[in-house]
Scaffold this motif. Structure first.
Motif, short mmCIF file in Angstrom:
data_model
loop_
_atom_site.label_atom_id
_atom_site.label_comp_id
_atom_site.label_asym_id
_atom_site.label_seq_id
_atom_site.Cartn_x
_atom_site.Cartn_y
_atom_site.Cartn_z
N ARG A 439 9.28 37.18 -39.85
CA ARG A 439 8.67 36.22 -40.77
C ARG A 439 7.72 35.33 -39.97
O ARG A 439 8.16 34.63 -39.04
CB ARG A 439 9.73 35.37 -41.46
CG ARG A 439 9.16 34.50 -42.57
CD ARG A 439 10.24 33.67 -43.23
NE ARG A 439 10.70 32.61 -42.34
CZ ARG A 439 11.74 31.83 -42.59
NH1 ARG A 439 12.45 32.03 -43.68
NH2 ARG A 439 12.11 30.88 -41.75
N THR A 441 5.47 32.20 -38.82
CA THR A 441 5.54 30.75 -39.01
C THR A 441 4.19 30.22 -39.46
O THR A 441 3.20 30.98 -39.57
CB THR A 441 5.94 30.07 -37.68
OG1 THR A 441 4.88 30.27 -36.72
CG2 THR A 441 7.23 30.64 -37.14
N GLY A 442 4.13 28.93 -39.70
CA GLY A 442 2.88 28.32 -40.17
C GLY A 442 1.75 28.42 -39.17
O GLY A 442 0.58 28.26 -39.54
N LYS A 443 2.07 28.70 -37.89
CA LYS A 443 1.00 28.79 -36.89
C LYS A 443 0.10 29.99 -37.11
O LYS A 443 -1.08 29.98 -36.76
CB LYS A 443 1.62 28.88 -35.49
CG LYS A 443 2.30 27.61 -35.02
CD LYS A 443 2.83 27.79 -33.60
CE LYS A 443 3.45 26.50 -33.09
NZ LYS A 443 3.93 26.62 -31.69
N ALA A 454 8.59 30.32 -47.45
CA ALA A 454 9.55 30.93 -46.53
C ALA A 454 10.53 31.85 -47.25
O ALA A 454 11.02 32.82 -46.67
CB ALA A 454 10.31 29.83 -45.79
N ARG A 530 9.19 33.22 -30.69
CA ARG A 530 9.85 32.87 -31.96
C ARG A 530 9.18 31.70 -32.66
O ARG A 530 9.51 31.42 -33.81
CB ARG A 530 11.33 32.57 -31.70
CG ARG A 530 12.10 33.77 -31.21
CD ARG A 530 13.58 33.64 -31.44
NE ARG A 530 14.28 34.86 -31.10
CZ ARG A 530 15.56 35.08 -31.37
NH1 ARG A 530 16.27 34.12 -31.96
NH2 ARG A 530 16.14 36.21 -31.05
N THR A 531 8.30 31.00 -31.98
CA THR A 531 7.55 29.95 -32.68
C THR A 531 6.40 30.57 -33.49
O THR A 531 5.78 29.88 -34.31
CB THR A 531 6.96 28.94 -31.67
OG1 THR A 531 5.99 29.58 -30.84
CG2 THR A 531 8.06 28.34 -30.83
N GLN A 534 9.52 34.86 -36.48
CA GLN A 534 10.96 34.68 -36.45
C GLN A 534 11.64 35.99 -36.85
O GLN A 534 11.39 36.52 -37.94
CB GLN A 534 11.38 33.56 -37.41
CG GLN A 534 10.84 32.19 -37.00
CD GLN A 534 11.23 31.11 -37.99
OE1 GLN A 534 11.65 31.39 -39.10
NE2 GLN A 534 11.05 29.86 -37.57
N SER A 553 18.41 35.78 -40.77
CA SER A 553 17.71 35.44 -39.54
C SER A 553 18.51 35.91 -38.33
O SER A 553 19.74 36.02 -38.37
CB SER A 553 17.49 33.93 -39.45
OG SER A 553 18.72 33.25 -39.41
#
Length: 649
Positions: A439, A441-443, A454, A530-531, A534, A553
């Motif tokens: 999944r 992330t917002g980055k 999410a 993981r940043t 995920q 997760s």
């Protein structure tokens, strides 16, 4: 005695010589007669009965079956909670699961080192102890832990001459007078009583009863087995004499008919014989199948509550897995009276299509409380036995065992093979698919991946899909960032430099100085951070899709097999992380015990959440464990082996 749950230590096999010795001691103590020469049985007697003449071997097996196990136990008893220690003998009669058959109290209140039978033994061995009767109201008190007082005896004198002070006896409900439900010790000479009315004091001190924790114990974590409706071997008196005994405690002249009506209130009516030919019936609608499943669940709660009034959760072991729910609480109570009906009454014919949605519906009806566990399995955490639908439930006729057996015959030869091998584990033969998902992330959104919530099922991507989205991003850049000479070389964009290679590590700093990276290196860098991505996983069963399963997760789970030494030089094999794959630890332990001929146990896993169990097998049984897990759908890459017995270098 066993109102509190006993702690039963590791079971160990009973040697054949010890089993015969114990069985012979039981035969001697209980004065069980064995024909000295079965060959002398007259032809007239043989003609009268088709039952084989018992011999010493058959009597031994009936009392203490072959492959029996033994273990020590501890519990507490009395208002002061004094410790009680002793030995239990566990075995399985033909066609039944393993249960505690005999117990011996060695230390603590009531210790006398004598062997006492459980109700499971009495149901298989008629008349080995005297049988006393008591009214239904008194029986409910006994099943709550009370002793039987002399006025509670419903038999008319003379009593069984074996019921002397200190002797073991069984007690049955007068409404179901052939089925022992209570085991105790005579505190007075019951056989010498001339009359019951007007007498006072204790008659029988209770040791064990249907509904207590010894009755509820099972090596495979199954609920206690309900009492049969009728046992022929215990019915030695004529029916007229029993009816006279019932009439003695009623006030109406028509007591016989009233007693018969009351008896129907406390035991299920015998199922009607199945017809030889299929009756004409129309195919049930989806709503009718849905209603049948809900009513079957309510019936199972009603039956458990009435059969086990004083047991914890009425004998139901919580939490309940989906497979156990269908096998034990639904299928036996479905209105399947003929094999042709079996094809309609299955979960796929309901409006829910799978067990998970069915459990969620029961939760919505407030009959249960459910919870999603790791591995996408939804379990039943609690059950409302006091729901008004259970309280007011009116039992319907259940199909006989032959009907259910016939219903399973059309199932292919694979089912027959499974039965021949003794497989009753729903996990055996299952096909599992483990999907690794990511999944973003917002980055990375919306630059590389679309901006989704999410919880959106579309916001989870396989590795190949991550690679595709990265390629689409690289190809969309203007000016181009893919080298014309070598398409594996990528020129860093400001986004990649500021988002992906933003750490202070020497690798990232070197990449920033070069201003270039490889396409594979970029994909690996994104996948491992993981940043940015995920990791999640989903375990799919046959017929399931990712749209029906919520990913969990974390990294892809594995079953863990650990070989370690305990208590000095004793080697043990420990198996953990089973529930996530839909494997029932108790049933796996049952299979390993037979395959390895070793003692097994199932205990709470150390450091794990409550209800997550571990299976312990004596010896290095890695091959047997691996084979058992593969039979349950696990691939070798989903099994981790840790050998702690190897010497450190």
């Amino acid at each position: 005695m066993f109102k509190k749950k006993p702690t039963i230590k590791n079971l160990s096999p009973l040697r054949s010589s010890d089993r015969r010795k114990i069985a012979d001691q039981i035969i001697s103590d209980y004065k069980i007669s064995i024909p000295s020469n079965p060959a002398e049985t007259s032809s007239d007697q043989t003609a009268k009965s088709s039952t084989p003449t018992p011999n010493l071997s058959s009597v031994r097996n009936a009392l203490l079956p072959e492959n029996s196990l033994t273990a020590r136990f501890t519990t507490t008893a009395g208002p002061d909670l004094r410790e009680v220690q002793g030995i239990v003998y566990v075995g399985a009669h033909p066609g039944e699961d393993e249960r505690v058959l005999w117990f011996k109290i060695e230390h603590g209140p009531g210790s006398d080192r004598k062997l006492y039978p459980t109700v499971y033994t009495l149901w298989q061995n008629p008349d080995i102890v005297p049988l006393l009767l008591t009214p239904d109201m008194v029986m409910r008190k006994l099943q709550g832990g009370a002793d039987l007082m002399t006025p509670g005896l419903a038999n008319d004198p003379p009593f069984d001459p074996r019921a002397v002070k200190g002797s073991p006896v069984a007690v049955a409900n007068i409404n179901n007078y052939t089925v022992p439900l209570f085991v105790g010790i005579c505190e007075i000479d019951v056989s010498a009583l001339g009359e019951v009315q007007g007498t006072k004091g204790h008659a029988i001190r209770g040791l064990h009863w249907q509904g207590d924790e010894l009755w509820a114990w099972s090596s495979s974590s199954r609920p206690g087995r309900p009492a049969p409706e009728y046992l022929e071997g215990w019915d030695e008196e004529e029916t007229e004499e029993v009816e006279e005994g019932v009439a003695g405690i009623t006030l109406d002249e028509n007591a016989d008919s009233a007693a018969n009506e009351n008896r129907e209130d406390f035991v299920d009516a015998s199922p009607a014989p199945e017809p030889d030919t299929a009756p004409d019936f129309k195919e049930p609608t989806t709503k009718e199948i849905d209603d049948a499943f809900i009513n079957a669940f309510i019936y199972s709660l009603y039956k458990l509550k009435n059969d086990n009034p004083s047991a914890t959760n009425h004998g139901l072991t919580l939490p309940v897995s989906p497979s156990m729910l269908i096998a034990n609480l639904i299928t036996p109570y479905l209105p399947i009276y003929h094999p042709q009906q079996a094809q309609h009454y299955n979960i796929k014919k309901t409006s829910w299509k799978n067990v998970k949605k069915f459990i969620k519906h029961l939760d919505k009806l407030q009959l249960i409380k459910s919870k999603d566990r790791s591995g996408q399995e939804t379990v039943v955490l609690d059950v409302d036995f006091d729901d008004h639908r259970v309280e007011r439930f009116v039992p319907y006729r259940l199909p006989s065992k032959s009907a259910l057996d016939n219903a399973s015959k059309p199932a292919a030869s694979e089912a027959k093979k499974s039965t021949a091998n003794g497989d009753s584990d729903p996990a055996v033969g299952q096909t599992l698919t483990v999907q690794t998902l990511y999944r973003p992330t917002g980055k990375l959104a919306p630059t590389i991946f679309p901006a989704l919530s999410a919880s959106d099922p579309k916001n989870f991507y396989k590795f190949s899909e991550v690679s595709t989205h990265l390629d689409q991003y690289l190809q969309s850049q203007d000016p181009p960032v893919i080298s014309r000479e070598n398409r594996r070389i990528i020129t860093l964009t400001p986004f990649l430099a500021e988002t992906v290679f933003a750490s202070s590590s020497s690798e990232d700093q070197g990449t920033l100085k070069r201003g270039k990276t490889t396409r594979d290196g970029l994909l690996k860098r994104i996948q491992e951070d993981r940043t940015l991505l995920q990791p999640h996983y989903a375990i799919l069963k046959p017929g399931q899709t990712l749209a029906e399963v919520k990913p969990k997760s974390g990294a892809t789970p594995k079953a863990l097999v650990t070989i370690e030494k305990r208590t000095g030089s004793k080697t043990m094999t420990k198996v953990t992380n089973l529930e996530i794959f839909g494997i029932i630890p108790g049933l796996l332990a049952e299979e390993l015990q037979k395959k390895c001929a070793s003692s097994t146990s199932v205990t709470q896993a150390t450091g794990a959440a409550k209800g997550i169990m571990e299976v312990l097998v004596q010896g290095d049984q890695r091959k047997a464990v691996d084979a058992a897990l593969v039979r349950r759908g696990l691939k070798s890459q989903w099994i981790d082996l840790v050998d702690k017995t190897k010497k450190k270098k």
